[in-house]
Design a protein around this motif. Structure first.
Motif, mmCIF file in Angstrom:
data_model
loop_
_atom_site.group_PDB
_atom_site.id
_atom_site.type_symbol
_atom_site.label_atom_id
_atom_site.label_comp_id
_atom_site.label_asym_id
_atom_site.label_seq_id
_atom_site.Cartn_x
_atom_site.Cartn_y
_atom_site.Cartn_z
ATOM 1 N N ALA A 20 98.281 22.696 -8.865
ATOM 2 C CA ALA A 20 97.622 22.479 -7.611
ATOM 3 C C ALA A 20 95.995 24.767 -7.993
ATOM 4 O O ALA A 20 96.018 24.992 -7.165
ATOM 5 N N HIS A 21 96.035 25.039 -9.248
ATOM 6 C CA HIS A 21 96.309 26.511 -9.949
ATOM 7 C C HIS A 21 94.675 26.464 -10.134
ATOM 8 O O HIS A 21 94.411 25.506 -10.972
ATOM 9 N N PRO A 22 93.212 26.397 -10.229
ATOM 10 C CA PRO A 22 91.937 26.462 -10.969
ATOM 11 C C PRO A 22 92.219 27.231 -11.825
ATOM 12 O O PRO A 22 92.518 29.245 -11.513
ATOM 13 N N ILE A 23 91.857 26.715 -12.650
ATOM 14 C CA ILE A 23 91.608 27.775 -14.020
ATOM 15 C C ILE A 23 90.579 28.594 -14.750
ATOM 16 O O ILE A 23 90.462 29.835 -15.212
ATOM 17 N N ALA A 24 89.228 27.866 -13.624
ATOM 18 C CA ALA A 24 87.911 28.361 -13.863
ATOM 19 C C ALA A 24 87.431 27.681 -12.483
ATOM 20 O O ALA A 24 87.746 26.930 -11.828
ATOM 21 N N ASP A 25 86.509 28.856 -12.033
ATOM 22 C CA ASP A 25 86.111 28.693 -11.115
ATOM 23 C C ASP A 25 84.180 29.532 -11.498
ATOM 24 O O ASP A 25 84.158 30.276 -11.517
ATOM 25 N N HIS A 26 83.741 28.139 -10.899
ATOM 26 C CA HIS A 26 81.778 28.824 -11.299
ATOM 27 C C HIS A 26 80.903 27.995 -10.439
ATOM 28 O O HIS A 26 80.922 27.104 -9.806
ATOM 29 N N THR A 27 80.015 28.567 -9.636
ATOM 30 C CA THR A 27 79.297 28.574 -8.287
ATOM 31 C C THR A 27 77.608 28.209 -8.864
ATOM 32 O O THR A 27 77.621 29.712 -9.743
ATOM 33 N N THR A 28 76.603 27.663 -9.317
ATOM 34 C CA THR A 28 75.456 28.097 -9.800
ATOM 35 C C THR A 28 74.491 26.955 -9.079
ATOM 36 O O THR A 28 74.850 26.121 -7.754
ATOM 37 N N ALA A 29 73.595 26.873 -9.557
ATOM 38 C CA ALA A 29 72.519 26.111 -8.900
ATOM 39 C C ALA A 29 72.933 24.580 -8.524
ATOM 40 O O ALA A 29 73.227 24.270 -10.338
ATOM 41 N N ALA A 30 72.665 23.792 -8.381
ATOM 42 C CA ALA A 30 73.066 22.740 -8.230
ATOM 43 C C ALA A 30 72.832 21.555 -9.964
ATOM 44 O O ALA A 30 73.888 21.027 -10.382
ATOM 45 N N ASP A 31 71.449 21.950 -10.749
ATOM 46 C CA ASP A 31 70.564 21.232 -11.665
ATOM 47 C C ASP A 31 72.688 22.295 -13.043
ATOM 48 O O ASP A 31 72.403 20.938 -13.662
ATOM 49 N N GLN A 32 72.401 23.028 -12.664
ATOM 50 C CA GLN A 32 73.100 23.883 -13.468
ATOM 51 C C GLN A 32 74.655 23.620 -13.554
ATOM 52 O O GLN A 32 75.328 23.829 -14.881
#
Length: 66
Positions: A20-32
């Motif tokens: 239940a724990h996120p260990i990586a969280d990344h927000t970027t453009a849809a294609d990337q």
């Protein structure tokens, strides 16, 4: 009266989960995001990887002018 609503932005949030724990969280453009998601699935084959659209709240014109 002011109105606000949610719209999807051209960005996605990719997360790698350990239980239940996120260990990586990344927000970027849809294609990337698609490339990042694929890389995380290869790297963490046994973990859950999710990709969700980023929601942004849009305000009505009177609020934006403040």
């Amino acid at each position: 009266m002011t109105e606000s609503f949610e719209t999807t932005a051209p960005h996605r949030r990719v997360r790698v989960w350990f239980g239940a724990h996120p260990i990586a969280d990344h927000t970027t453009a849809a294609d990337q995001a698609a490339q990042y998601e694929e890389a995380m699935r290869r790297r963490f084959a046994s973990l859950r990887v999710t990709s969700e659209p980023v929601l942004v709240t849009a305000m009505s014109a009177p609020e934006m002018s403040r």
